[in-house]
Scaffold this motif. Structure first.
Motif, PDB file in Angstrom:
ATOM      1  N   LEU A 246      76.060  27.932 -30.797  1.00 13.05           N
ATOM      2  CA  LEU A 246      76.260  29.199 -31.496  1.00 13.05           C
ATOM      3  C   LEU A 246      75.513  30.324 -30.800  1.00 13.05           C
ATOM      4  CD1 LEU A 246      77.517  30.575 -33.966  1.00 13.05           C
ATOM      5  CD2 LEU A 246      75.431  30.014 -35.249  1.00 13.05           C
ATOM      6  N   GLU A 247      74.295  30.051 -30.373  1.00  9.20           N
ATOM      7  CA  GLU A 247      73.491  31.068 -29.691  1.00  9.20           C
ATOM      8  C   GLU A 247      74.138  31.484 -28.372  1.00  9.20           C
ATOM      9  OE1 GLU A 247      68.789  31.507 -28.796  1.00  9.20           O
ATOM     10  OE2 GLU A 247      69.756  29.756 -27.911  1.00  9.20           O
ATOM     11  N   HIS A 248      74.624  30.527 -27.609  1.00 11.57           N
ATOM     12  CA  HIS A 248      75.214  30.843 -26.303  1.00 11.57           C
ATOM     13  C   HIS A 248      76.498  31.652 -26.445  1.00 11.57           C
ATOM     14  CE1 HIS A 248      73.024  27.077 -24.529  1.00 11.57           C
ATOM     15  NE2 HIS A 248      72.200  28.060 -24.850  1.00 11.57           N
ATOM     16  N   ILE A 249      77.287  31.341 -27.472  1.00  9.50           N
ATOM     17  CA  ILE A 249      78.523  32.105 -27.696  1.00  9.50           C
ATOM     18  C   ILE A 249      78.195  33.553 -28.042  1.00  9.50           C
ATOM     19  CG2 ILE A 249      80.527  32.353 -29.219  1.00  9.50           C
ATOM     20  CD1 ILE A 249      80.518  29.273 -29.460  1.00  9.50           C
ATOM     21  N   ILE A 250      77.226  33.730 -28.900  1.00  9.71           N
ATOM     22  CA  ILE A 250      76.874  35.090 -29.324  1.00  9.71           C
ATOM     23  C   ILE A 250      76.220  35.859 -28.179  1.00  9.71           C
ATOM     24  CG2 ILE A 250      75.422  36.431 -30.886  1.00  9.71           C
ATOM     25  CD1 ILE A 250      75.804  34.159 -32.945  1.00  9.71           C
ATOM     26  N   GLU A 251      75.228  35.242 -27.535  1.00  8.18           N
ATOM     27  CA  GLU A 251      74.522  35.946 -26.458  1.00  8.18           C
ATOM     28  C   GLU A 251      75.395  36.147 -25.225  1.00  8.18           C
ATOM     29  OE1 GLU A 251      70.876  33.985 -25.623  1.00  8.18           O
ATOM     30  OE2 GLU A 251      69.933  34.588 -27.517  1.00  8.18           O
ATOM     31  N   GLY A 252      76.424  35.312 -25.079  1.00 11.64           N
ATOM     32  CA  GLY A 252      77.341  35.482 -23.961  1.00 11.64           C
ATOM     33  C   GLY A 252      78.273  36.663 -24.138  1.00 11.64           C
ATOM     34  N   GLY A 253      78.288  37.244 -25.336  1.00 10.03           N
ATOM     35  CA  GLY A 253      79.112  38.429 -25.563  1.00 10.03           C
ATOM     36  C   GLY A 253      80.564  38.121 -25.839  1.00 10.03           C
ATOM     37  N   VAL A 358      87.116  38.331 -22.360  1.00 13.15           N
ATOM     38  CA  VAL A 358      86.890  37.134 -23.177  1.00 13.15           C
ATOM     39  C   VAL A 358      85.402  36.851 -23.306  1.00 13.15           C
ATOM     40  CG1 VAL A 358      87.361  34.669 -23.441  1.00 13.15           C
ATOM     41  CG2 VAL A 358      89.100  36.174 -22.437  1.00 13.15           C
ATOM     42  N   SER A 359      84.733  36.653 -22.164  1.00  7.62           N
ATOM     43  CA  SER A 359      83.291  36.406 -22.102  1.00  7.62           C
ATOM     44  C   SER A 359      82.881  35.265 -23.034  1.00  7.62           C
ATOM     45  CB  SER A 359      82.519  37.687 -22.463  1.00  7.62           C
ATOM     46  OG  SER A 359      81.155  37.560 -22.116  1.00  7.62           O
ATOM     47  N   LEU A 360      83.428  34.087 -22.773  1.00  7.47           N
ATOM     48  CA  LEU A 360      83.177  32.930 -23.620  1.00  7.47           C
ATOM     49  C   LEU A 360      82.240  31.955 -22.920  1.00  7.47           C
ATOM     50  CD1 LEU A 360      83.904  31.145 -26.122  1.00  7.47           C
ATOM     51  CD2 LEU A 360      85.737  30.167 -24.721  1.00  7.47           C
ATOM     52  N   ASN A 361      81.105  31.699 -23.547  1.00  9.59           N
ATOM     53  CA  ASN A 361      80.194  30.650 -23.091  1.00  9.59           C
ATOM     54  C   ASN A 361      80.033  29.647 -24.223  1.00  9.59           C
ATOM     55  OD1 ASN A 361      78.320  29.014 -21.877  1.00  9.59           O
ATOM     56  ND2 ASN A 361      76.609  30.437 -22.098  1.00  9.59           N
ATOM     57  N   ALA A 362      81.062  28.850 -24.431  1.00 14.51           N
ATOM     58  CA  ALA A 362      81.024  27.813 -25.468  1.00 14.51           C
ATOM     59  C   ALA A 362      80.560  26.518 -24.829  1.00 14.51           C
ATOM     60  CB  ALA A 362      82.399  27.654 -26.097  1.00 14.51           C
ATOM     61  N   SER A 363      79.344  26.547 -24.321  1.00 13.69           N
ATOM     62  CA  SER A 363      78.829  25.405 -23.573  1.00 13.69           C
ATOM     63  C   SER A 363      77.336  25.290 -23.778  1.00 13.69           C
ATOM     64  CB  SER A 363      79.132  25.577 -22.073  1.00 13.69           C
ATOM     65  OG  SER A 363      78.236  26.491 -21.485  1.00 13.69           O
ATOM     66  N   MET A 364      76.768  24.240 -23.150  1.00  9.12           N
ATOM     67  CA  MET A 364      75.327  24.055 -23.215  1.00  9.12           C
ATOM     68  C   MET A 364      74.606  24.812 -22.104  1.00  9.12           C
ATOM     69  SD  MET A 364      75.017  22.303 -25.861  1.00  9.12           S
ATOM     70  CE  MET A 364      73.269  21.927 -25.738  1.00  9.12           C
ATOM     71  N   ALA A 365      75.377  25.534 -21.261  1.00  8.25           N
ATOM     72  CA  ALA A 365      74.743  26.351 -20.223  1.00  8.25           C
ATOM     73  C   ALA A 365      73.934  27.459 -20.885  1.00  8.25           C
ATOM     74  CB  ALA A 365      75.803  26.958 -19.310  1.00  8.25           C
ATOM     75  N   PRO A 366      72.675  27.656 -20.493  1.00 15.19           N
ATOM     76  CA  PRO A 366      71.801  28.588 -21.209  1.00 15.19           C
ATOM     77  C   PRO A 366      72.191  30.057 -21.065  1.00 15.19           C
ATOM     78  CG  PRO A 366      70.709  27.727 -19.253  1.00 15.19           C
ATOM     79  CD  PRO A 366      71.963  26.942 -19.415  1.00 15.19           C
ATOM     80  N   SER A 367      72.999  30.394 -20.053  1.00 16.43           N
ATOM     81  CA  SER A 367      73.381  31.795 -19.879  1.00 16.43           C
ATOM     82  C   SER A 367      74.762  31.860 -19.259  1.00 16.43           C
ATOM     83  CB  SER A 367      72.372  32.530 -18.991  1.00 16.43           C
ATOM     84  OG  SER A 367      72.318  31.941 -17.702  1.00 16.43           O
ATOM     85  N   MET A 368      75.410  33.003 -19.436  1.00 13.59           N
ATOM     86  CA  MET A 368      76.716  33.198 -18.831  1.00 13.59           C
ATOM     87  C   MET A 368      76.561  33.247 -17.316  1.00 13.59           C
ATOM     88  SD  MET A 368      79.992  33.652 -19.334  1.00 13.59           S
ATOM     89  CE  MET A 368      80.325  34.351 -20.957  1.00 13.59           C
ATOM     90  N   PRO A 369      77.301  32.440 -16.569  1.00 12.80           N
ATOM     91  CA  PRO A 369      77.155  32.437 -15.121  1.00 12.80           C
ATOM     92  C   PRO A 369      77.693  33.707 -14.487  1.00 12.80           C
ATOM     93  CG  PRO A 369      78.987  31.054 -15.772  1.00 12.80           C
ATOM     94  CD  PRO A 369      78.302  31.487 -17.042  1.00 12.80           C
ATOM     95  N   LEU A 370      77.401  33.874 -13.196  1.00 13.90           N
ATOM     96  CA  LEU A 370      77.969  34.982 -12.453  1.00 13.90           C
ATOM     97  C   LEU A 370      79.491  34.897 -12.492  1.00 13.90           C
ATOM     98  CD1 LEU A 370      75.740  34.904  -9.228  1.00 13.90           C
ATOM     99  CD2 LEU A 370      75.663  36.620 -11.059  1.00 13.90           C
ATOM    100  N   ARG A 371      80.126  36.039 -12.519  1.00 13.96           N
ATOM    101  CA  ARG A 371      81.584  36.066 -12.475  1.00 13.96           C
ATOM    102  C   ARG A 371      82.034  35.950 -11.024  1.00 13.96           C
ATOM    103  NH1 ARG A 371      86.443  37.381 -14.481  1.00 13.96           N
ATOM    104  NH2 ARG A 371      87.662  39.067 -13.546  1.00 13.96           N
ATOM    105  N   GLY A 372      83.030  35.098 -10.781  1.00 16.00           N
ATOM    106  CA  GLY A 372      83.515  34.903  -9.418  1.00 16.00           C
ATOM    107  C   GLY A 372      84.828  34.157  -9.420  1.00 16.00           C
ATOM    108  N   GLY A 373      85.188  33.577  -8.268  1.00 14.70           N
ATOM    109  CA  GLY A 373      86.511  32.997  -8.103  1.00 14.70           C
ATOM    110  C   GLY A 373      86.578  31.499  -8.108  1.00 14.70           C
ATOM    111  N   LEU A 374      85.510  30.803  -8.486  1.00 18.21           N
ATOM    112  CA  LEU A 374      85.504  29.337  -8.474  1.00 18.21           C
ATOM    113  C   LEU A 374      85.767  28.786  -9.867  1.00 18.21           C
ATOM    114  CD1 LEU A 374      84.982  26.613  -7.049  1.00 18.21           C
ATOM    115  CD2 LEU A 374      82.531  26.956  -7.498  1.00 18.21           C
TER     116      LEU A 374
END
Length: 925
Positions: A246-253, A358-374
């Motif tokens: 829940l925290e990652h989704i909210i903080e990920g914007g 969209v800016s969705l981080n519905a994961s256990m990753a602590p922060s939204m990663p850099l945006r890129g092409g991979l």
């Protein structure tokens, strides 16, 4: 909808009504192939369950009919009827699964579409009809039903479908017209009469694959771009999975609506917490389930009732709970699909979509990663963590990530379907522990790799297997078959996640190399030579080697000299890429050198990679993309930055992988063509009569006559041979075949062993034949009493072996090698996965290490390779068409300067298993 079934009233229906008791018995006993049931992805990304109709569907079919509009009923039956009579219900739900077949598509317990065929007086033709629920039209149900009906009909010997449709029923006319078949139409008694051959064509296969692609890509797009998300199991407990999600989704914007669901909390993260998913005030598209595993199925059932479209299950405890856990996982997936939901997981690390809208981080990753092409896909949550951490450490930007966990439903195949269309994704990276549907993987990867690099890390330890919870099938494919499939598909195969990132950081930031010529720069001669040797060892060409770079003259002098040297060399059209490998130099920082080299890449439009060896400062960043504040790069959608390595060997290996990929993507991949004179239809009818001899899971070996007859359907002639027991019989056979002849034992191990006395050649007279028979029997006596045969002499040539099997996972696998010690002792085989293009066949022939003997080895005349390739094309088509063939071995085939001669063939047939990638769409990931 189409009415159909008008002529059936005078033909098959009479027979069906007389045999209604038999039909009901068949349905009750479930006498249809298990694979006729399938979960399917609909056009809008939702799911449904397709299965044959049974008598128990009568009430559901009546409810389906009564919900239809008057117009829909009229278009189906050419009249209006408020209810179906009991006789009609019995007729529609009692089928024999041979002459009369009907499929329904359901969501939950509700029928949303039905399609059927009834065999006509001509046993090769059937009339087909469909009825789609008003509320589900436009979801592609008619097309799916047609595909499955056509596949079932072909299994039952039907080759043509016909239908009668009212002129105003344009939707149903479109279903037939858009299916890729050659549809004939004419007006008959106020209706449009349609008929078409249902054998798959290139066009019908392409249509099916395109529809499959759109549906599966849409389902993943909905997962990664939901309009609303609910975290079920959200918690106040810091560090818990529900809290972090829940925290990652909210903080990920996240730009959509977010809801917390927990019956024991009133407020979480500053928002109202709902006790159940049903209490959420708006429809939820994606539900994230983070509850104890024994509660997951109950939560999934609640989600289905609430109209949730997708499930992300992070809860573990399924695959590692033995058979109980696997059974629980199967129930979860079965229930979700049957209710229109797709499932990511269980044991998933989550989903990430960095697109700003969209800016969705519905994961256990602590922060939204850099945006890129991979785009990243992983099964194991642990490997997913490693991939995410490696991307962050290397400053690699991500477009989206999918962690499939146990991969019970959504798979790498689905993710590739999405990334093929996703303009944000330039490179695809996948870590696979299992490949559940290799044929489909190969097909999708081959298409995707033509536009984007696909990098696959596949563990050597896990090999080829199914993910946890899937139907048990074990591979029988030879070693190297999976690698061959990946090469054939254009996939960049690596062994570890670190190697995956090595290749990815070049692919996302640099233009692809246009050739094999490499320039190597260094400020140390020994280091430069080592890197040059590494490049040559990877079959690259050394276009330039400069090991005299002087970088200890200060930044203002050294950097312009470095830039001039690199740009001048790369300006040469004969040089395609550069590796700059440097030892530390006083006064020069890694960042300044990286900026200089990044400018060189931007100026020349050619890839440049750097390896900084011997950097001792722990604060220096030398692994990944260095992104100076200014500098070139980043054009054409590439991520700005210079790919840097601490190991020169890793840099060269990664660049070599991309060079091989570029060569594959630039080459002509050939065409799938049917060899002249091939008769697959005749072969299907011939094999159908043989399969009846097979019992259970056993295999039946064809006689020499049956083998020759089957090969003849594909234009392959077997050199005649005649078994004998006496010398007189041998002489008579030789007179019939023509002199000179050869004699050989019929033992499969000795028949090719001239050195052990198993073969005698060039026998020209009856006297010589009688003498050789006596000598052969004496020589073979220590090995046993074997039958012998006489055969015409073939033109001398190089002996080769072709072997094909039906593997439970890969499907058909064809192997080629040079007969004798090359394959028997050195295992010098090449493998291919049919269908094979003409280019695939040419590659297969040239792949074995010993294949040079076919091309004028040591002054010998060149063999007729064209005739060999034609033979392999015919055998590949034969194996691809007939899963009943469990083993096909041609050993040997002699390749002379003017053709090929097949001396011996062994064919064994069994009950055909449903291949993992068949002519009917189904969720077999």
């Amino acid at each position: 909808m189409c009415r159909g079934l008008r002529r059936v009233g005078r033909t098959a229906l009479q027979t069906a009504e007389k045999n209604s008791h038999y039909s009901e018995s068949m349905a009750e006993q479930g006498h249809y192939p298990e694979y006729w049931e399938a979960d399917v992805v609909l056009r809008d990304g939702g799911t449904g369950h397709l299965r044959p109709v049974t008598p128990g569907d009568a009430q559901a079919l009546q409810e389906f009919h009564m919900k239809q509009s008057q117009s829909s009923i009229y278009l189906r039956f050419f009249t209006y009827k408020a209810k179906l009579s009991n006789k009609e219900l019995a007729r529609f739900t009692n089928v024999d699964y041979r002459d009369r077949v009907a499929f329904v598509i359901t969501i939950g317990t509700e029928i949303i579409g039905i399609g059927r065929y009834d065999r006509l007086d001509d046993p090769t033709e059937a009339e087909v009809a469909f009825n789609i629920a008003d509320g589900h039209q436009g979801r592609g149900l008619g097309s799916i039903l047609l595909e499955h009906l056509a596949a079932a009909a072909r299994e039952n010997g039907i080759r043509r479908f016909s239908a009668e449709v009212l002129p105003e029923n344009r939707k149903m006319i479109g279903v037939f017209a858009d299916a890729g078949y050659e549809v004939r139409r004419h007006f008959d008694d106020g209706v449009i009469a349609l008929d078409f051959n249902i054998d798959p064509t290139d066009k019908s296969r392409a249509v099916m694959e395109a529809r499959e692609h759109r549906a599966e890509a849409r389902s993943v797009a909905d997962l990664l771009s939901p309009s609303s998300v609910a975290v079920i199991g959200a918690s106040r407990e810091w560090g818990s999975v529900g809290y972090q999600l829940l925290e990652h989704i909210i903080e990920g914007g996240f730009t959509g609506s977010v809801y917390a669901v927990n019956p024991e909390a009133f407020e979480l993260a500053g928002m109202v917490c709902h006790a159940r998913i049903a209490d959420v005030p708006e429809p939820v598209q994606l539900a994230i389930i983070a509850v104890p595993y024994d509660q997951v199925l109950t939560v999934a059932e609640e989600c289905a009732r609430a109209g949730v479209k997708e499930l992300l299950v992070v809860s573990a405890g399924f695959a590692n709970d033995g058979e109980r856990g696997l059974a629980r996982q199967r129930r979860l997936v079965r229930h979700a699909r049957a209710n229109g939901m797709r499932v990511v997981g269980p044991a998933s690390l989550g989903l990430i979509n960095t697109r700003p809208g969209v800016s969705l981080n519905a994961s256990m990753a602590p922060s939204m990663p850099l945006r890129g092409g991979l785009g990243l896909f992983s099964q194991s949550a642990g490997i997913g963590v490693l991939l995410y951490a490696a991307a962050q450490r290397r400053s690699l930007g991500l477009s989206s990530t999918v962690s499939a966990g146990n991969r019970a439903d959504v798979s790498g195949n689905d993710a590739m379907q999405y990334w093929e269309d996703d303009t944000d994704t330039r490179v695809v990276g996948m870590y696979l522990e299992s490949v559940g549907n290799p044929r489909k993987f190969s097909r999708i990867a081959r298409r995707l790799a033509t536009s984007k690099p696909v990098i696959v890390a596949k563990s050597e330890v896990t090999g080829l297997k199914l993910p946890p919870g899937h139907a048990v099938r074990t591979t029988q494919a030879p070693a190297g078959a999976l690698d061959a499939m990946l090469r054939q598909s254009g996939v960049i195969r690596v062994s570890t996640n670190e190697q995956l990132m090595d290749v990815a950081q070049i692919a996302v930031s640099q233009p692809l190399p246009a050739g094999r010529s490499l320039a190597v720069f260094s400020n140390n001669a020994a280091l430069g030579r080592v890197v040059a040797d590494a490049a040559l060892g990877l079959d690259l060409e050394l276009g330039s080697l400069q090991t005299d770079l002087v970088l200890d003259t200060g930044m203002s002098v050294a950097l312009p000299l470095l830039r001039a040297a690199v740009t001048k060399t790369l300006a040469d059209d004969a040089v395609h890429a550069a590796v700059v490998t440097l030892l530390p130099s006083p006064g020069l920082t890694v960042e300044k050198i990286a900026q200089c080299l990044q400018d060189c890449a931007a100026e020349t439009g050619k890839p440049v990679v750097a390896a900084f060896t011997g950097i001792m400062d722990p604060g220096s960043h030398v692994e990944g993309l260095l992104n100076p504040e200014s500098g070139g790069g980043g054009s054409e959608g590439r991520q700005p930055g210079l790919p840097c390595f601490s190991s020169p060997g890793a840099a060269v290996a990664a660049l070599a992988s991309l060079i091989r990929y570029t060569e594959w993507s630039a080459r002509d991949h050939g065409h799938f063509t049917e060899p002249a004179g091939a008769d697959p239809d005749g072969a299907h009818a011939f094999i159908a009569g043989l399969v009846s001899r097979v019992s259970g899971d056993g295999l039946t070996r064809l006689t020499s006559g049956e083998t020759a007859a089957l090969l003849r359907f594909y234009g392959v002639e077997l050199l005649p041979s005649v078994p004998f027991t006496t010398a007189d019989e041998a002489v008579a056979a030789a007179d019939s075949l023509g002199w000179p002849v050869a004699i050989k034992t019929m033992d499969e191990h000795l028949r090719h062993r001239l050195d052990l006395g198993g073969v005698r050649l060039n026998i020209s007279t009856p006297e010589e034949l009688r003498s050789d028979i006596a000598q052969m029997k004496q020589a073979l006596e220590p090995y046993g009493n074997f039958e012998l045969e006489v055969q015409s002499m073939a033109p001398s040539g190089q002996g080769c072996t072709v072997r094909a099997i039906e593997d439970p996972l890969l499907g058909p696998v064809l192997s080629f090698g040079l007969a004798g010690d090359a394959v028997n002792l050195l295992d010098d085989w090449a493998h291919g996965i049919p269908p094979l293009t003409d280019t695939d066949v040419a590659d297969l022939v040239r792949a074995p290490r010993a294949s040079g003997k076919l091309f004028g080895y040591q002054g010998l005349p060149r063999a007729d390779v064209g005739a060999l390739e034609d033979l392999i094309s015919r055998l590949a088509l034969l194996k691809d068409e007939h899963p009943e063939i469990a083993l096909l071995e041609i050993n040997p085939v002699l390749v002379s300067t003017t053709g090929v001669t097949v001396l011996s063939a062994d064919i064994r047939i069994g009950n055909p298993q449903q291949r993992t990638d068949s002519a009917r769409r189904a969720m077999r990931n």
